[in-house]
Design a protein around this motif. Structure first.
Motif, PDB file in Angstrom:
ATOM      1  N   ASP A 450      85.752 -43.409  26.928  1.00  8.90           N
ATOM      2  CA  ASP A 450      85.740 -44.818  26.496  1.00  8.90           C
ATOM      3  C   ASP A 450      85.584 -44.937  24.975  1.00  8.90           C
ATOM      4  N   TRP A 451      85.171 -43.864  24.330  1.00  7.85           N
ATOM      5  CA  TRP A 451      84.993 -43.825  22.879  1.00  7.85           C
ATOM      6  C   TRP A 451      86.292 -43.301  22.277  1.00  7.85           C
ATOM      7  N   CYS A 452      86.884 -43.985  21.327  1.00  6.22           N
ATOM      8  CA  CYS A 452      88.183 -43.575  20.801  1.00  6.22           C
ATOM      9  C   CYS A 452      88.019 -42.442  19.779  1.00  6.22           C
ATOM     10  N   PHE A 453      89.083 -41.669  19.575  1.00  2.00           N
ATOM     11  CA  PHE A 453      88.999 -40.447  18.767  1.00  2.00           C
ATOM     12  C   PHE A 453      88.795 -40.709  17.276  1.00  2.00           C
ATOM     13  N   GLY A 454      89.233 -41.898  16.782  1.00  2.00           N
ATOM     14  CA  GLY A 454      89.138 -42.162  15.361  1.00  2.00           C
ATOM     15  C   GLY A 454      88.900 -43.627  15.067  1.00  2.00           C
ATOM     16  N   GLN A 455      88.286 -43.914  13.940  1.00  6.47           N
ATOM     17  CA  GLN A 455      87.963 -45.284  13.559  1.00  6.47           C
ATOM     18  C   GLN A 455      88.538 -45.563  12.179  1.00  6.47           C
ATOM     19  N   ALA A 456      89.349 -46.640  12.072  1.00  4.20           N
ATOM     20  CA  ALA A 456      90.019 -46.913  10.802  1.00  4.20           C
ATOM     21  C   ALA A 456      90.301 -48.388  10.555  1.00  4.20           C
ATOM     22  N   LEU A 457      89.838 -49.271  11.437  1.00  7.93           N
ATOM     23  CA  LEU A 457      90.142 -50.694  11.304  1.00  7.93           C
ATOM     24  C   LEU A 457      88.872 -51.489  11.021  1.00  7.93           C
ATOM     25  N   ASN A 458      89.000 -52.607  10.312  1.00  7.46           N
ATOM     26  CA  ASN A 458      87.865 -53.517  10.116  1.00  7.46           C
ATOM     27  C   ASN A 458      87.341 -53.990  11.462  1.00  7.46           C
ATOM     28  N   ARG A 552      93.597 -44.575   7.218  1.00  3.21           N
ATOM     29  CA  ARG A 552      92.527 -43.788   6.616  1.00  3.21           C
ATOM     30  C   ARG A 552      91.193 -44.169   7.253  1.00  3.21           C
ATOM     31  N   GLY A 553      90.455 -43.172   7.631  1.00  6.76           N
ATOM     32  CA  GLY A 553      89.175 -43.387   8.293  1.00  6.76           C
ATOM     33  C   GLY A 553      88.605 -42.045   8.682  1.00  6.76           C
ATOM     34  N   TRP A 554      88.065 -41.942   9.909  1.00 11.85           N
ATOM     35  CA  TRP A 554      87.457 -40.685  10.310  1.00 11.85           C
ATOM     36  C   TRP A 554      87.784 -40.364  11.760  1.00 11.85           C
ATOM     37  N   LEU A 555      87.734 -39.078  12.029  1.00 15.77           N
ATOM     38  CA  LEU A 555      87.856 -38.551  13.382  1.00 15.77           C
ATOM     39  C   LEU A 555      86.448 -38.267  13.891  1.00 15.77           C
TER      40      LEU A 555
END
Length: 564
Positions: A450-458, A552-555
């Motif tokens: 349920d947790w996504c692999f990467g975060q990059a959006l407001n 651009r964000g993090w894994l």
């Protein structure tokens, strides 16, 4: 640098008949003037100019055509090596060793009479401090329409597809249907590679890199392997023997005499089965006995057993033999030679055919039975001696106590494995934008998928978790499998800031915006939590993105809260 000899032939040379000793190789090097040479055998030949090998004749046709051909360069295409001379440095009855010299070092082609291809290696003499060093072929797109790595096999995009698309960033285009063209989707984990290249219905060009000890980086080192050149349509076959893709730091100084290789460049009729068979043969023959270089042939082995301080074996741990007393991450090490393996279920490991010298042994969790291990293991001053087995026996790896853990999401393995959208392939441009802007994970109800692999959006990703007994202090550990500058977040616990994920403290690695979805440059962040920060009952951690840049964000690797 020593000379190349057939050891078996040398042993019987005295007894060989005169006519056998007088036999000369059919492989050849011819200088044709104006800094131009032709080299090869009766199967293939290459025309090498001062900078480029711009003709490759094989199976009755020039397989370079209008493409650039073969060259050696560092720091991208900014510095191509220029050859000042070429000589046959050594030879046997059915082989020659051709040495091309540039101010930076010597590039060798070892050509056997019956081999469709050549062994190649480079000896450093004056390379500058660098990040990227490579050899490569840029070949005729009609002869080589397809590319193959161990994880991707298919038709390379047609040049017309690029001309009808919009360039959105470095070597990345968006088509009218919204999909992307990018060379980075042809990347792979270099130490997992069996063989790779470009091929068609009648011809294939392949690289086999057995041993891989001259590569920089650890098990998670990723590199671009093949692609379509977007401006010319050339089929590109890269040999990134020292690369920087998907890394934050990779600037190394090399000793005079450092050798990259040998590897095999191989031609065939385009058969992947034949290439796979040859790859197995080359791996079995490594380290090559014919390569009579003292440092190359001087090798030993190592064994040991990793035991966690809580008594468990370090089952499946990633093991890396690298630079002694280094302050660089294992991914960023690259000045010398490197060896990788994984521990077995009992924590035992062994590595064979290691160049003699002094190393450090590193280990970290690779999920599975030690998915909770947040610490790493390092032991310096590991000496490898020629013909000897260095037995490190039982090694104690200090770990933290699990009993005070409040929650953990994801395995500590430096990868995004198990999270939503992390598979099935590890490279896809723009996939990180498919992860939601807002997400709520409830400990005890939600699962890792349920947790996504990467975060990059407001937006805000929240973790809701219960606390039965408030500890006197706690620590929040945020483990990132990769980070690309341009997006930042504040980390809050019950609406109070405890830390951040920001470009101000984390240097850029080229992972999320180059389509990496499984791993990049690993980072570990630790934020202290006071007793007043937690409360009995439900609590909430928010990772609030307040500044975002596209792709651009993090894994994510793992996030953990524990009492201390």
């Amino acid at each position: 640098m020593g000379v190349l000899k057939f050891l078996a032939l040398a042993a019987v040379a005295v007894a060989a008949p005169v006519e056998e000793r007088a036999k000369k190789p059919k492989s050849f090097l011819k200088e044709v003037g104006n800094s131009t040479w032709v080299l090869g055998n009766q199967i293939w030949n290459v025309t090498q100019n001062r900078q480029y090998a711009n003709k490759l004749f094989y199976k009755g046709s020039d397989r370079v055509g209008k493409a650039v051909g073969h060259y050696v360069s560092y720091n991208g295409a900014a510095s191509d090596l220029n050859w000042t001379s070429a000589v046959i440095a050594d030879s046997g009855s059915d082989w020659i060793n051709v040495k091309f010299t540039a101010k930076e070092g010597d590039f060798h082609w070892v050509i056997y009479d019956d081999l469709p291809g050549a062994y190649q290696y480079f000896v450093n003499h004056a390379l500058p401090t660098l990040g990227e060093f490579r050899t490569l072929w840029r070949l005729d797109n009609a002869s080589f329409p397809r590319g193959r790595t161990n994880i991707k096999d298919g038709v390379l995009p047609a040049l017309d597809e690029y001309r009808g698309a919009t360039n959105v960033q470095d070597e990345t285009w968006q088509k009218a249907d919204g999909s992307f063209l990018t060379k980075y989707d042809w990347s792979a984990f270099v130490r997992d590679m069996d063989f790779y290249g470009v091929y068609g219905d009648e011809v294939g060009s392949w690289y086999f890199n057995p041993g891989k000890d001259y590569y920089n980086g650890d098990q998670l080192k990723q590199e671009l392997m093949v692609h379509r050149e977007s401006k010319t349509g050339d089929a590109v076959q890269l040999n990134m023997i020292h690369g920087t893709h998907y890394q934050a730091l990779s600037r190394d100084v090399f000793a005079d005499g450092k050798v990259w290789g040998p590897w095999l460049w191989y031609l065939n009729d385009g058969s992947k089965d034949d290439a796979a068979k040859r790859a197995e043969e080359e791996e079995g023959a490594w380290p090559y006995k014919w390569f009579e270089d003292k440092a190359y042939q001087s090798r030993g082995k190592i064994q040991g057993k990793l035991i966690l301080s809580d008594g468990r074996p370090a089952a499946g741990a990633a093991v890396f033999l690298g630079d002694n007393n280094s302050n660089l991450s294992t991914l960023d090490q690259g000045k010398d030679y490197y060896y990788t393996t994984y521990a077995d279920s009992d924590g035992k490991f062994d590595i064979h055919d290691i160049r003699t010298g002094t190393y450090a042994l590193y280990a970290w969790g690779n999920g599975g039975k030690i998915a909770d291990v947040t610490t790493n293991f390092t032991q310096n001053e590991v000496v490898i001696r020629e013909g000897k087995n260095t037995n490190l026996k039982d090694l104690t790896w200090k770990v933290t106590d699990k009993k005070d853990r409040i929650f953990q999401i994801g395995d500590f393995d430096r990868k995004t494995d198990g999270f939503k959208l992390s598979g099935p392939t590890p490279f896809e441009h723009g996939r990180i934008s498919k992860c939601p802007a807002n997400l709520t994970y409830t400990v005890g109800t939600s699962k890792a998928a349920d947790w996504c692999f990467g975060q990059a959006l407001n937006g805000t990703w929240s973790i809701v978790f219960p606390v039965k007994a408030v500890p006197s202090a706690a620590k929040l550990t945020v483990s990132l499998a990769g980070f690309s500058q341009g997006t930042s977040a504040t980390v809050l616990l019950n609406n109070v800031k405890v830390g951040n994920i920001t470009s101000a403290s984390l240097v850029n690695s080229q992972d999320t915006y180059r389509g990496a979805t499984r791993a990049g440059e690993w980072r570990l962040l630790e934020f202290p939590v006071t007793k007043e920060g937690l409360k009995q009952g439900d609590n909430r951690i928010d990772v609030k993105v307040e500044k975002a840049s596209q792709w651009r964000g993090w894994l994510w690797d793992s996030i953990l809260l524990e009492g201390i």
